[in-house]
Scaffold this motif. Sequence first.
Motif, short mmCIF file in Angstrom:
data_model
loop_
_atom_site.label_atom_id
_atom_site.label_comp_id
_atom_site.label_asym_id
_atom_site.label_seq_id
_atom_site.Cartn_x
_atom_site.Cartn_y
_atom_site.Cartn_z
N THR A 145 0.84 -1.20 0.00
CA THR A 145 0.00 0.00 0.00
C THR A 145 0.87 1.26 0.00
N GLU A 198 -3.40 -2.95 -5.02
CA GLU A 198 -3.27 -1.72 -5.81
C GLU A 198 -4.58 -1.43 -6.55
N PHE A 201 -7.09 0.00 -4.10
CA PHE A 201 -6.65 1.32 -3.66
C PHE A 201 -6.96 2.33 -4.78
#
Length: 252
Positions: free
Chosen positions: A59, A232, A235
């Motif tokens: 992250t 990813e 996110f």
Amino acid sequence: MPMKLPFFKPKKEIPLQEELTSVPEHVAIIMDGNGRWAKKRGLPRIAGHKEGMDVVKKTVETAVKYNVKILTLFAFSTENWKRPKSEVEYLLKLPKEFLHIYLPDLMKNNVRIETIGDFDSLPGFTKEAVQYAKEKTKNNDGLLLNFALNYGSRSEILSAIKLMMKDLDNDKFSLEQLDENLLSEYLYTHGLTDPDLLIRTSGEQRLSNFLLWQLAYTEFWFTDVLWPDFSEEIFVEALMDYQRRSRRYGGI
Ligand code: V07
């Protein structure tokens, strides 16, 4: 005869960095669902925490890639002390383990490490490892990786009030001067902008005593994905959604 093509797992397309035009400057994350992730696999809760630690690293890399300036992660709450002793002990060993593995990478990525919360009440081995990392990274001017460690928002506000009353008593300021900005100076987050985006994983939609003052104007984004499965792609989904929302406001 053409060569047989290698087998590629079809991958969901990740938007290019250029497509993200308004990236939130400060992202805060409640990393929930580690215990549930482990339970689903018949593993002990600590296995979920360990997996969650590796996801922190990924992250951070995504935050660096998309130019997020501040990433605040809720790693250990003041409520977490109520968990079984063995789990608390394990959790409080994770900062040292994380830094042992990843500090060189964080240095390479120009990441600065900071914490918010009651740092003094943490065990010595946690404090020493984190203090060392803070010192080592203090001149890095890339991403600020801000761990909420032994953090609780109400106690933060209460301690701010106590400090303010002491300073008021010592004529450091007058009652007329006391405003929202001055109060902000007494919080753990002094000097930081408020989060633009709050992410909570694992389907819970509560603040759980996290940054109550600082989240007054923040966009909230919830996902059912458990923290060890955060990626990813997810996110970026949150970042795109934030962008969509901020565009809408801009349009008015
Ligand atoms: C913890 C892993 C992530 C999921 C949530 C709970 C378990 C990284 C850290 C950390 C903290 C400070 C620091 C460097 C790393 C951490 C705790 C728990 C207590 F300077 N992950 N992680 N700390 N988990």
